[in-house]
Design an enzyme around this catalytic site. Structure first.
Site, PDB file in Angstrom:
ATOM      1  N   HIS A 134       0.816  -1.224   0.000  1.00 56.53           N
ATOM      2  CA  HIS A 134       0.000   0.000   0.000  1.00 56.53           C
ATOM      3  C   HIS A 134       0.849   1.273   0.000  1.00 56.53           C
ATOM      4  O   HIS A 134       0.371   2.337   0.369  1.00 56.53           O
ATOM      5  CB  HIS A 134      -0.958  -0.002   1.197  1.00 56.53           C
ATOM      6  CG  HIS A 134      -2.033  -1.030   1.095  1.00 56.53           C
ATOM      7  ND1 HIS A 134      -2.854  -1.373   2.145  1.00 56.53           N
ATOM      8  CD2 HIS A 134      -2.440  -1.808   0.053  1.00 56.53           C
ATOM      9  CE1 HIS A 134      -3.712  -2.308   1.749  1.00 56.53           C
ATOM     10  NE2 HIS A 134      -3.466  -2.600   0.500  1.00 56.53           N
ATOM     11  N   SER A 145      -7.393  -7.132   9.863  1.00 57.77           N
ATOM     12  CA  SER A 145      -8.799  -7.521  10.043  1.00 57.77           C
ATOM     13  C   SER A 145      -9.281  -8.429   8.920  1.00 57.77           C
ATOM     14  O   SER A 145     -10.362  -9.013   9.028  1.00 57.77           O
ATOM     15  CB  SER A 145      -9.674  -6.276  10.143  1.00 57.77           C
ATOM     16  OG  SER A 145      -9.437  -5.431   9.037  1.00 57.77           O
ATOM     17  N   LEU A 199      -5.112  -9.833  17.933  1.00 60.00           N
ATOM     18  CA  LEU A 199      -5.569  -9.570  19.290  1.00 60.00           C
ATOM     19  C   LEU A 199      -6.775 -10.444  19.621  1.00 60.00           C
ATOM     20  O   LEU A 199      -6.946 -10.902  20.747  1.00 60.00           O
ATOM     21  CB  LEU A 199      -5.949  -8.091  19.380  1.00 60.00           C
ATOM     22  CG  LEU A 199      -5.959  -7.392  20.723  1.00 60.00           C
ATOM     23  CD1 LEU A 199      -4.672  -7.652  21.491  1.00 60.00           C
ATOM     24  CD2 LEU A 199      -6.148  -5.889  20.521  1.00 60.00           C
TER      25      LEU A 199
HETATM   26  N1  APR Z   1      -1.803  -7.226  18.373  1.00 57.07           N
HETATM   27  C1  APR Z   1      -2.365  -7.961  17.384  1.00 57.07           C
HETATM   28  N2  APR Z   1      -3.411  -7.556  16.661  1.00 57.07           N
HETATM   29  C2  APR Z   1      -3.928  -6.342  16.933  1.00 57.07           C
HETATM   30  C3  APR Z   1      -3.394  -5.497  17.936  1.00 57.07           C
HETATM   31  C4  APR Z   1      -2.278  -5.998  18.677  1.00 57.07           C
HETATM   32  N3  APR Z   1      -1.697  -5.292  19.665  1.00 57.07           N
HETATM   33  N4  APR Z   1      -4.132  -4.360  17.979  1.00 57.07           N
HETATM   34  C5  APR Z   1      -5.063  -4.474  17.027  1.00 57.07           C
HETATM   35  N5  APR Z   1      -4.954  -5.674  16.381  1.00 57.07           N
HETATM   36  C6  APR Z   1      -5.771  -6.187  15.259  1.00 57.07           C
HETATM   37  C7  APR Z   1      -7.241  -5.860  15.344  1.00 57.07           C
HETATM   38  O1  APR Z   1      -7.930  -6.867  16.082  1.00 57.07           O
HETATM   39  C8  APR Z   1      -7.626  -5.868  13.866  1.00 57.07           C
HETATM   40  O2  APR Z   1      -8.059  -7.144  13.437  1.00 57.07           O
HETATM   41  O3  APR Z   1      -5.295  -5.565  14.093  1.00 57.07           O
HETATM   42  C9  APR Z   1      -6.341  -5.507  13.136  1.00 57.07           C
HETATM   43  C10 APR Z   1      -6.306  -4.134  12.519  1.00 57.07           C
HETATM   44  O4  APR Z   1      -7.282  -4.097  11.517  1.00 57.07           O
HETATM   45  P1  APR Z   1      -7.468  -2.816  10.587  1.00 57.07           P
HETATM   46  O5  APR Z   1      -7.505  -1.605  11.437  1.00 57.07           O
HETATM   47  O6  APR Z   1      -8.628  -3.094   9.710  1.00 57.07           O
HETATM   48  O7  APR Z   1      -6.105  -2.754   9.757  1.00 57.07           O
HETATM   49  P2  APR Z   1      -5.656  -3.540   8.463  1.00 57.07           P
HETATM   50  O8  APR Z   1      -6.248  -4.895   8.406  1.00 57.07           O
HETATM   51  O9  APR Z   1      -4.185  -3.406   8.376  1.00 57.07           O
HETATM   52  O10 APR Z   1      -6.303  -2.646   7.319  1.00 57.07           O
HETATM   53  C11 APR Z   1      -6.091  -2.998   5.980  1.00 57.07           C
HETATM   54  O11 APR Z   1      -7.278  -1.071   5.188  1.00 57.07           O
HETATM   55  O12 APR Z   1      -7.757   1.187   5.444  1.00 57.07           O
HETATM   56  C12 APR Z   1      -7.051   0.257   4.739  1.00 57.07           C
HETATM   57  O13 APR Z   1      -5.149   0.609   3.450  1.00 57.07           O
HETATM   58  C13 APR Z   1      -5.575   0.502   4.780  1.00 57.07           C
HETATM   59  O14 APR Z   1      -3.758  -1.076   4.874  1.00 57.07           O
HETATM   60  C14 APR Z   1      -5.019  -0.751   5.414  1.00 57.07           C
HETATM   61  C15 APR Z   1      -6.065  -1.794   5.087  1.00 57.07           C
END
Ligand code: APR
Length: 231
Positions: free
Chosen positions: A108, A177, A202
């Protein structure tokens, strides 16, 4: 060299380093709707808002308090222990994997990169960007944008990622997620190619049932635990 392990990371791996995830309880990313700051349409509509948003994220990333956590460090160790065999792809735009010593593909884009819309060259920056910023390659002013893959744009390194997924014995998704494609589809692809699939998060996610095994808890604890099983 044959790839043994493909690691996909998301915002959750950087959460304990002090960087906000995208889909917290309030559904906002640092008080903004993703559609207002992370689409090409948003940039056309309100370039100042979008530049300001990424300028703030960049300065936040450069804050001396932000540093890699044990999850980033463990992945770098794994990569060092198995030279050429661990392919790390991240959806994150921060540079915490690199600061821990890992080599990663940023599908990204990267917060510390900006791209000239006139000549398409990418340059590194730690500074704020606005309509007066000049391209250091072609000299044109006002055409620099964050080198971030926004919604509706094509992620980077897709060919290389597909090639790695085809070889991997193990695929692990960390702190994501599993909602945003194409990254969300990697687990199904890896499975089709015969890899064992592990989720580290998490908490269980909407896609947990696709994985063969899950480690649920903070990435800073669970990632080193998982890495140990491979060393
Ligand atoms: N340890 C492990 N997992 C964690 C922690 C932690 N300390 N804190 C949060 N999480 C998990 C949450 O439970 C969630 O499932 O990290 C995940 C974060 O999810 P998102 O916020 O949706 O992030 P991500 O999956 O990286 O998003 C994907 O979406 O907005 C776009 O381009 C953006 O790259 C991003 C993409």
């Amino acid at each position: 060299m044959v790839i043994e392990v493909v690691v996909l990371t998301g915002a959750g791996i950087s959460a304990e380093s002090g960087l906000a995830t995208f889909r917290g309880d309030d559904g906002l990313w640092e008080n903004h709707r993703v559609e207002d700051v992370a689409t090409p349409e948003a940039f056309v509509r309100d370039p100042e808002l979008v530049q300001r948003f990424y300028n703030q994220r960049r300065q936040q990333l450069l804050n001396p308090e932000i540093a890699p956590n044990p999850a980033h460090v463990a992945l770098a160790e794994l990569q060092r222990a198995k030279p050429g065999k661990v392919f790390i792809v991240t959806q994150n735009i921060d540079d915490l994997h690199e600061r821990a010593g890992a080599e990663v593909r940023h599908m990204h884009g990267e917060l510390l990169n900006i791209r000239c819309m006139a000549c398409v060259q990418i340059q590194r920056t730690s500074h704020d960007v606005d309509e007066t910023t000049q391209c250091s390659y072609c000299g044109v002013q006002g055409q620099m944008r964050p080198d971030i893959v926004w919604f509706g744009e094509m992620p980077y390194f897709m060919g290389e990622i597909e090639h790695a997924l085809a070889q991997a014995e193990q695929f692990v998704a960390i702190g994501t997620s599993g909602l945003v494609y194409p990254a969300a589809g990697f687990v199904a692809q890896a499975k089709d190619y015969g890899a064992r699939c592990v989720e580290i998060n998490l908490e269980p996610t909407a896609v947990s049932s696709i994985f063969d095994q899950g480690y649920y808890g903070a990435a800073s604890e669970e990632v080193p635990r998982w890495v140990e099983t491979l060393l």
